[in-house]
Design a protein around this motif. Structure first.
Motif, short mmCIF file in Angstrom:
data_model
loop_
_atom_site.label_atom_id
_atom_site.label_comp_id
_atom_site.label_asym_id
_atom_site.label_seq_id
_atom_site.Cartn_x
_atom_site.Cartn_y
_atom_site.Cartn_z
N GLU A 59 0.87 -1.17 0.00
CA GLU A 59 0.00 0.00 0.00
C GLU A 59 0.91 1.22 0.00
O GLU A 59 1.94 1.23 0.67
N ILE A 60 0.52 2.23 -0.74
CA ILE A 60 1.27 3.48 -0.73
C ILE A 60 0.34 4.56 -0.20
O ILE A 60 -0.77 4.75 -0.70
N SER A 61 0.81 5.23 0.84
CA SER A 61 0.08 6.38 1.37
C SER A 61 1.05 7.54 1.48
O SER A 61 2.26 7.35 1.42
N VAL A 62 0.49 8.73 1.59
CA VAL A 62 1.32 9.92 1.73
C VAL A 62 0.75 10.81 2.82
O VAL A 62 -0.45 10.77 3.10
N THR A 63 1.61 11.60 3.42
CA THR A 63 1.13 12.66 4.29
C THR A 63 0.79 13.84 3.39
O THR A 63 1.45 14.07 2.38
N GLY A 64 -0.26 14.55 3.74
CA GLY A 64 -0.73 15.66 2.91
C GLY A 64 -0.78 16.96 3.68
O GLY A 64 -1.11 16.97 4.87
N LEU A 65 -0.45 18.02 3.01
CA LEU A 65 -0.51 19.34 3.62
C LEU A 65 -1.94 19.86 3.58
O LEU A 65 -2.66 19.65 2.61
N GLY A 66 -2.33 20.56 4.61
CA GLY A 66 -3.65 21.17 4.64
C GLY A 66 -3.87 22.10 3.45
O GLY A 66 -4.97 22.17 2.89
N ASP A 67 -2.82 22.78 3.04
CA ASP A 67 -2.93 23.71 1.92
C ASP A 67 -3.41 23.03 0.65
O ASP A 67 -4.10 23.64 -0.16
N TRP A 68 -3.09 21.76 0.47
CA TRP A 68 -3.55 21.05 -0.72
C TRP A 68 -5.07 21.06 -0.79
O TRP A 68 -5.64 21.12 -1.88
N GLY A 75 -7.94 18.61 -10.24
CA GLY A 75 -7.38 17.49 -11.00
C GLY A 75 -6.06 17.00 -10.42
O GLY A 75 -5.77 15.80 -10.46
N ASP A 76 -5.26 17.91 -9.87
CA ASP A 76 -3.98 17.52 -9.28
C ASP A 76 -4.19 16.69 -8.02
O ASP A 76 -3.52 15.68 -7.80
N LEU A 77 -5.13 17.11 -7.20
CA LEU A 77 -5.42 16.38 -5.97
C LEU A 77 -6.05 15.02 -6.29
O LEU A 77 -5.72 14.00 -5.69
N GLU A 78 -6.91 14.99 -7.29
CA GLU A 78 -7.53 13.73 -7.71
C GLU A 78 -6.48 12.75 -8.23
O GLU A 78 -6.53 11.56 -7.92
N ALA A 79 -5.50 13.24 -8.98
CA ALA A 79 -4.43 12.38 -9.49
C ALA A 79 -3.61 11.79 -8.34
O ALA A 79 -3.23 10.62 -8.37
N LEU A 80 -3.38 12.60 -7.32
CA LEU A 80 -2.64 12.13 -6.15
C LEU A 80 -3.42 11.03 -5.44
O LEU A 80 -2.87 9.99 -5.08
N PHE A 81 -4.71 11.25 -5.23
CA PHE A 81 -5.54 10.23 -4.61
C PHE A 81 -5.53 8.93 -5.41
O PHE A 81 -5.55 7.84 -4.84
N HIS A 82 -5.48 9.05 -6.72
CA HIS A 82 -5.50 7.87 -7.60
C HIS A 82 -4.24 7.00 -7.41
O HIS A 82 -4.29 5.79 -7.64
N GLN A 83 -3.14 7.59 -6.99
CA GLN A 83 -1.88 6.86 -6.84
C GLN A 83 -1.68 6.30 -5.43
O GLN A 83 -0.70 5.60 -5.19
N THR A 84 -2.59 6.60 -4.51
CA THR A 84 -2.38 6.21 -3.11
C THR A 84 -3.57 5.43 -2.55
O THR A 84 -4.68 5.53 -3.07
N GLU A 85 -3.30 4.69 -1.49
CA GLU A 85 -4.39 4.03 -0.76
C GLU A 85 -5.17 5.07 0.03
O GLU A 85 -6.37 4.96 0.18
N ARG A 110 -16.31 17.12 2.53
CA ARG A 110 -16.79 16.81 1.18
C ARG A 110 -15.96 15.72 0.48
O ARG A 110 -16.32 15.26 -0.60
N ALA A 111 -14.85 15.33 1.08
CA ALA A 111 -13.93 14.39 0.43
C ALA A 111 -14.54 12.99 0.32
O ALA A 111 -15.08 12.46 1.29
N THR A 112 -14.44 12.42 -0.86
CA THR A 112 -14.93 11.06 -1.06
C THR A 112 -13.78 10.07 -1.22
O THR A 112 -13.98 8.87 -1.03
N ALA A 113 -12.59 10.54 -1.57
CA ALA A 113 -11.43 9.66 -1.69
C ALA A 113 -10.92 9.33 -0.29
O ALA A 113 -11.06 10.13 0.64
N PRO A 114 -10.33 8.15 -0.10
CA PRO A 114 -9.88 7.74 1.23
C PRO A 114 -8.82 8.69 1.82
O PRO A 114 -7.84 9.01 1.16
N PHE A 115 -9.06 9.09 3.06
CA PHE A 115 -8.09 9.93 3.76
C PHE A 115 -8.14 9.62 5.25
O PHE A 115 -9.10 9.04 5.75
N LYS A 116 -7.08 10.00 5.91
CA LYS A 116 -7.01 9.92 7.37
C LYS A 116 -6.69 11.31 7.90
O LYS A 116 -6.12 12.14 7.18
N LEU A 117 -7.06 11.55 9.13
CA LEU A 117 -6.72 12.79 9.81
C LEU A 117 -5.37 12.60 10.49
O LEU A 117 -5.20 11.66 11.27
#
Length: 151
Positions: A59-68, A75-85, A110-117
């Motif tokens: 599984e590949i996950s990333v830490t994300g900045l709030g600014d994102w 489209g950039d954020l969607e592409a990132l979600f597509h590459q990660t769990e 509003r986020a539908t792609a998988p994320f963690k806090l």
């Protein structure tokens, strides 16, 4: 800056093999790279190379900045979600909570792609995250414990 994806894949595979030999359960890798929002597209391409090099093993996950959440091109954020769990969105910067937190929690609700806090110890019971925990993409919290400041 990012090192070659192939280097990260090689090191991951070596460490994962070593842990598995000792009975460890290695499920994935989390990349902690504070990518500038304006470069998310390139970061997504780098993650795609990493994913292809690893051939879907971890599984590949990333830490994300709030600014994102508030400044990235959709489209950039969607592409990132597509590459990660999932993306673990850090609700802090340095050693301090994001303040105000409302613009970020509004986007996460509003986020539908998988994320963690990604939370600091003191944020765990903050009522500002109640609605976020009911969001369609919410999959859990990660509590980050920062080393105490040196005296």
């Amino acid at each position: 800056s990012l090192v070659p994806a192939e280097m990260v894949a090689s090191r991951y595979q070596a460490h994962a093999r070593a842990w598995r030999k000792r009975g460890g359960n290695v499920r994935g890798i989390q990349i902690d790279y504070d990518c500038p929002t304006s470069r998310l597209s390139g970061y997504s391409r780098w993650l795609e190379r990493l994913k292809k090099t690893l051939r879907g093993e971890p599984e590949i996950s990333v830490t994300g900045l709030g600014d994102w959440l508030v400044s990235a091109e959709p489209g950039d954020l969607e592409a990132l979600f597509h590459q990660t769990e999932y993306v673990a969105f850090m609700m802090y910067h340095g050693r301090r909570q994001l303040d105000p937190v409302a613009p970020f929690t509004t986007a996460l609700v509003r986020a539908t792609a998988p994320f963690k806090l990604g939370l600091l110890k003191d944020q765990r019971n903050n009522p500002a995250f109640s609605d976020v925990r009911n969001a369609p993409g919410y999959t859990g919290d990660i509590q980050y414990i920062l080393p105490e400041a040196r005296k």
